[in-house]
Design a protein around this motif. Structure first.
Motif, short mmCIF file in Angstrom:
data_model
loop_
_atom_site.label_atom_id
_atom_site.label_comp_id
_atom_site.label_asym_id
_atom_site.label_seq_id
_atom_site.Cartn_x
_atom_site.Cartn_y
_atom_site.Cartn_z
N ILE A 175 0.86 -1.18 0.00
CA ILE A 175 0.00 0.00 0.00
C ILE A 175 0.90 1.24 0.00
O ILE A 175 1.84 1.34 0.79
CB ILE A 175 -0.97 0.02 1.21
N VAL A 176 0.67 2.15 -0.97
CA VAL A 176 1.44 3.40 -1.05
C VAL A 176 0.46 4.56 -0.99
O VAL A 176 -0.67 4.47 -1.50
CB VAL A 176 2.29 3.48 -2.34
N SER A 177 0.88 5.62 -0.36
CA SER A 177 0.00 6.79 -0.21
C SER A 177 0.11 7.70 -1.42
O SER A 177 1.18 7.84 -2.03
CB SER A 177 0.38 7.56 1.06
N VAL A 178 -1.03 8.34 -1.75
CA VAL A 178 -1.12 9.23 -2.91
C VAL A 178 -1.59 10.59 -2.41
O VAL A 178 -2.55 10.66 -1.62
CB VAL A 178 -2.12 8.66 -3.95
N PRO A 179 -0.93 11.68 -2.83
CA PRO A 179 -1.32 13.00 -2.31
C PRO A 179 -2.69 13.46 -2.77
O PRO A 179 -3.29 14.32 -2.14
CB PRO A 179 -0.21 13.92 -2.84
N GLY A 180 -3.18 12.93 -3.87
CA GLY A 180 -4.47 13.36 -4.39
C GLY A 180 -4.73 12.77 -5.75
O GLY A 180 -3.90 12.05 -6.31
N PRO A 181 -5.91 13.02 -6.30
CA PRO A 181 -6.23 12.47 -7.63
C PRO A 181 -5.22 12.95 -8.68
O PRO A 181 -4.69 14.05 -8.60
CB PRO A 181 -7.63 13.02 -7.91
N GLY A 182 -4.98 12.12 -9.69
CA GLY A 182 -4.06 12.47 -10.76
C GLY A 182 -3.40 11.25 -11.37
O GLY A 182 -3.72 10.11 -11.03
N ALA A 183 -2.46 11.51 -12.29
CA ALA A 183 -1.74 10.43 -12.97
C ALA A 183 -0.38 10.24 -12.33
O ALA A 183 0.33 11.22 -12.04
CB ALA A 183 -1.59 10.75 -14.45
N TYR A 184 -0.02 8.98 -12.10
CA TYR A 184 1.24 8.66 -11.43
C TYR A 184 1.92 7.50 -12.15
O TYR A 184 1.35 6.85 -13.03
CB TYR A 184 0.99 8.29 -9.97
#
Length: 800
Positions: free
Chosen positions: A753-762
């Motif tokens: 599980i990795v954290s994402v700062p917000g919606p978007g493309a990664y």
């Protein structure tokens, strides 16, 4: 530019065809005016030459030799004279022959051996060897050899004679192209794709050679220049096109439109080609620091051919790709693409498996590669520079037979007499001093002219032996000063010795210059101190190993007879300068193509292990194919008939093979794995001061995630293709610009599980030591994203 050339392909093709035929017509009309202007300022042999030119200004024509031997009786027997004298008279009456000195005339008493079984006649032509029509020389050869009979052997030697026994012009190039075509067809599986690099090489080399031929009328260009230009031009022309076509085909296979694939290929591999071509030209220009003026023409010729090859690759190749469209793929590939759709962006097969092995065992592979290179480099410790002569020709040639007959009848030193040139002074005392010197077989003082006397000195040893070099030093340092004479030692043998000395003295400066310039270019291109330093060390290792191979073959004679390359002797003194220039330029090519792909992956993922693994997996196959083509082209120059070109061809073939198959495929990636992130280290203060030179295309501006909702996560499992959990896998989340956002290790059940700062493309990159690596673009919306990753052993995907 690539898109314009693709869309206006007919215009581009017509411009190139017009240039090729226009230059060809102009060059054939103007003819050639190659000049072997060879000068060694501030050397003793040059001083001797200047005195001789002052006293004998008219001795410009080439002098060759007719040698004959009888099995029984002597050459003075009437039945021998009755066959030889008419032949010599007929030769003397030929157009282009100025004079003949016969052993049966008043001036030829010394031209018969002591036992009377061997004699020679000197044939002086009215022009220099390279200006005499081959038809005239062939008539001389045929007339002389028609006098042979049982028990009477007739052979001929000299520069003009050597020209007529050379293979047809262009034979080496044609054989090299044929071998390259076979390798390309095996690599591409498509006739059209195979023809593309061949066509680019033909246009690049053709326009380059025609331009050099025209320039020979305005500046001094040696006749060696076109041969070396075609050698290097064919190699780089085919290689550069191969890199671009490979990238273009990969783009189509992954679903891109042919035009977009061509633009992408030129914007990535095309940039690397421009950079690589520039490094080759800079390496060639390094020859100028030696201050050996006859090399200036070689620099002009080879650099022009490289420039035209690069221009053809970045302008004519997109036009060809436009004509072919999807037919650049094989029928099988087109059928598979239509049936199953685009390929996934990953590298698999032998290249990927080898790349994984290098990552797992970098120390072992690096150690093995170093041992191989060190063993091959050992012979370089006995390297001796000098000059080849007709005694190194193949044993079946008439020039080699004439050389051996003269050595048999008049001593080994007869083929390389020294000329002691003195102006005034006690000539008789000098002659006595020379006669009493150990290593001197015969001494003869010629009649003086304009107060200049030439003393012919025949050593007891061959021109290429170390004892003859020692004799020259003894004459210069001891005999001449003790006689109190103002004299200088000249002749071909002395010139060769001086040239070897001058070259050896200037070689360190030359090597330092080209390595320094290469270091600076790579430093600017890859923003790293370690990458250019690694390249410099690898270049030196490749140079030492390739010269070790040269010494073993040409100086020690290992395999010379099998290869049909004549007799062993010293390494040509001019070869280190020319060969090191070409070697450093070509090895820099492979370094640029390999590391640019690694750097591209590093910028996207900031994962050194992954960058090295992906870069090697995606480029090793094309680098090895390109190297194999180079080896074929260079080895074919053994057929050129020129011993210098054959030596350069074998040396460069060995250098390229070792560089590509050992260094770039094993030692460089293994070292980069061991060095880790230090590969890409550059002090901040230096980074600010260095100009920017992009080998890869400019990065797109990074899009900041739209923080429309709360922070989220990406989670899932890392498994094998068979559903087995992969524990300990490294999972990294990066922004589109390559900035690391989070990094975790998968648990025992394969979950992550990795954290994402917000919606978007990664970008999600997953690497496991026992499996492959995978990097995929993911799009996170309002909630958590479930994303499972499957890893396959021996598979490396790409992120671009």
């Amino acid at each position: 530019m690539a898109r314009w050339c693709y869309r206006h392909r007919l215009v581009v093709l017509l411009l190139w065809v017009g240039a090729l035929f226009g230059l060809g017509f102009s060059a054939s009309t103007a003819g050639t005016d190659y000049a072997n202007v060879f000068s060694l300022p501030n050397t003793d042999s040059k001083s001797a030459y200047d005195l001789m030119a002052k006293a004998f200004p008219d001795s410009a024509g080439d002098t060759d030799t007719v040698v004959w031997k009888v099995d029984s009786g002597t050459v003075r027997d009437q039945d021998v004279r009755s066959r030889i004298e008419p032949a010599l008279e007929k030769i003397a009456g030929m157009k282009g022959v100025g004079d003949i000195t016969s052993p049966y005339g008043e001036r030829g008493a010394g031209q018969i051996s002591e036992d009377g079984t061997i004699a020679y006649a000197q044939v002086t032509f009215s022009q220099r060897a390279n200006e005499i029509p081959k038809e005239v020389v062939q008539d001389v050869v045929d007339t002389a050899q028609d006098a042979e009979r049982a028990g009477l052997q007739v052979e001929l030697g000299g520069q003009a004679i050597q020209r007529v026994q050379e293979p047809p012009t262009g034979l080496a190039e044609m054989v090299g192209l044929a071998a390259a075509a076979i390798v390309l067809f095996l690599a591409f599986g498509s006739l059209f794709a195979m023809l593309l690099p061949i066509g680019i090489a033909v246009f690049g080399v053709g326009t380059g050679l025609f331009t050099v031929q025209l320039l020979s009328h305005t500046t001094d260009i040696p006749d060696l220049a076109p041969l070396l230009s075609s050698l290097i031009g064919l190699g780089v022309g085919i290689d550069y096109a191969l890199f671009i076509v490979t990238r273009h085909r990969r783009g189509i296979l992954r679903g891109a439109d042919p035009e977009d694939a061509a633009v992408t290929a030129l914007n990535t591999s095309g940039r690397a080609v421009l950079f690589a071509g520039g490094t080759v030209c800079i390496a060639l220009a390094g020859m100028l620091v030696t201050n050996l003026r006859f090399l200036d023409g070689v620099v002009i010729g080879t650099s022009l051919t490289v420039v035209f090859s690069v221009l053809a690759a970045v302008t004519l190749l997109p036009a060809f790709l436009g004509f072919l469209g999807p037919r650049v793929l094989s029928r099988r590939q087109r059928r598979k693409l239509a049936e199953t759709g685009p390929e996934q962006e990953h590298a698999s097969g032998l290249a990927a498996r080898w790349s994984a092995n290098v990552q797992r065992r970098p120390r072992t592979i690096a150690a093995l590669a170093l041992v191989v290179m060190a063993v091959l480099a050992l012979p370089v410790l006995s390297l001796r520079l000098g000059a080849t002569d007709q005694g190194n020709d193949d044993a079946s040639t008439t020039t080699r037979k004439a050389y051996d007959l003269l050595a048999e009848g008049f001593g080994p030193g007869f083929n390389g007499p020294l000329q002691v040139v003195t102006e005034g002074g006690d000539t008789a005392g000098l002659v006595r001093g020379i006669e009493s010197t150990p290593g001197v077989a015969r001494v003869a003082a010629l009649p003086p002219a304009k107060d200049v006397t030439v003393i012919q000195v025949v050593p007891t040893t061959s021109p290429q032996s170390k004892e003859t070099d020692d004799l020259i030093d003894t004459l210069r340092d001891k005999v001449i000063p003790e006689a109190g004479a103002q004299a200088h030692v000249g002749g071909v043998t002395a010139v060769s010795k001086d040239f070897a000395s001058v070259t050896g003295d200037r070689l360190p400066l030359f090597v330092a210059t080209i390595i320094g310039l290469g270091f600076l270019l790579l430093l600017i291109a890859f923003r790293s101190l370690v990458v250019p330093l690694t390249a410099a060390v690898m270049n030196l290792i490749a140079a030492a190993a390739s010269f070790g191979v040269l010494v073993a073959i040409f100086q020690w004679g290992w395999g010379l007879e099998v290869l049909g390359l004549g007799k062993e002797g010293p390494i040509n003194a001019f070869l280190p300068v020319i060969m090191l220039s070409l070697l450093f330029g070509l090895s820099m090519d492979y370094q640029v193509f390999l590391v640019s792909r690694m750097h591209e992956e590093w910028v996207n993922t900031r994962d050194n292990a992954r960058a090295v693994r992906v870069g090697l997996a995606e480029t090793s196959r094309v680098i090895n194919s390109a190297a194999l083509i180079m080896v074929c082209v260079f080895t074919a120059f053994v057929l050129s008939g020129d011993s210098g070109a054959a030596m350069a061809g074998v040396g460069l073939a060995a250098a390229v093979a070792l560089d590509a198959f050992v260094l770039r495929t094993a030692l460089v990636p293994a070292a980069m794995h061991l060095l880790g992130k230090a590969n890409w280290w550059l002090p901040a203060w230096l980074d600010k001061r260095l100009p920017h030179l992009a080998v890869e295309p400019a990065e797109e501006p990074e899009e900041t995630p739209v923080l429309a909702g709360p922070a989220s996560v990406v989670h899932g499992f890392v498994r094998t293709l068979h559903g087995e959990q992969v524990a300990g896998a490294s999972v990294t989340l990066l922004s589109k610009g390559g900035r690391q956002l989070d990094r975790v290790t998968s648990l025992a059940d394969g979950s992550y599980i990795v954290s994402v700062p917000g919606p978007g493309a990664y970008l999600l990159a997953v690497t496991a030591s026992l499996y492959g690596a995978r990097a995929q673009h993911v799009v996170v919306e309002d909630g958590p994203l479930v994303y499972d990753v499957e890893l396959a052993e021996g598979e490396v995907d790409a992120v671009n």
